[in-house]
Design an enzyme around this catalytic site. Sequence first.
Site, short mmCIF file in Angstrom:
data_model
loop_
_atom_site.label_atom_id
_atom_site.label_comp_id
_atom_site.label_asym_id
_atom_site.label_seq_id
_atom_site.Cartn_x
_atom_site.Cartn_y
_atom_site.Cartn_z
CG HIS A 213 0.49 -1.79 -5.40
ND1 HIS A 213 -0.03 -0.68 -4.76
CD2 HIS A 213 -0.39 -2.80 -5.15
CE1 HIS A 213 -1.17 -1.00 -4.17
NE2 HIS A 213 -1.41 -2.28 -4.39
CB CYS B 224 -1.34 5.64 -5.97
SG CYS B 224 0.18 4.78 -5.67
#
Length: 259
Positions: A164, A249
Amino acid sequence: MTTSRIALVRRPSPRLAEGLVTHIDRKPVDAALALRQWEAYVAALKTHGWETVEADPVDACPDGVFVEDTMVVHRNVALVSRPGAESRRPETAAAEAAVTALGCSVNRVREPGTLEGGDVLKIGDTVYVGRGGRTNGEGVRQLRAAFEPLGARVVAVPVSKVLHLKSAVTALPDGTVIGYPPLVDDPAAFPRFLPVPEESGAHVVLLGGGRLLMAASAPRSAALFADLGYTPVPVDIGEFEKMEGCVTCLSVRLRELYV
């Protein structure tokens, strides 16, 4: 609207070790240790003035603890994601229910768009979105449609070396983007870029007051940030790092709710 400090979290699944890994080799994961590390992460948020709200667990989803990927929140609007990894799509419903209960206005990414929250870095009203393996061009378009009417400026940047965008970069309180250069596709995409000496040093959560929640595995980066006048708050998240996870996250930070 006033500043809120609410963090949405979700406890790890006992099946964490079965989660997806994309850019690293799979390693054994200790689920019991992961739970203790998650509890310490949540405790650190609380210690530094954050209210934590738990989304219902999704034990059938090994990656469910990485709750940030379920949505992007700007002001009081939550854009619920449509993960690029199909196995992760069942993770969003409980997270959506949690932020709806907090009073967020909810939109959803629709097919064929894909978007995961880990691909979105907000710096003030600039919203960087990583166009890579988990977020596609239609997902970027829908993000832009959701947030530009709220005053956001959406900037798409390439992501090819990591899972990501926020696996590669996050930002300090002054807006400087930080990253570990071998994993950043295009540092020039950001007006100010500061290289850090460790991969996990690229990930910080802004706790307020110059405090930076970060992985204990990046002591040299922590020393760099301390030299810049910030206060590192290290937490051991080693079991989650084995699954390509980082401090960002593990929560969705809600800073601009009507409270």
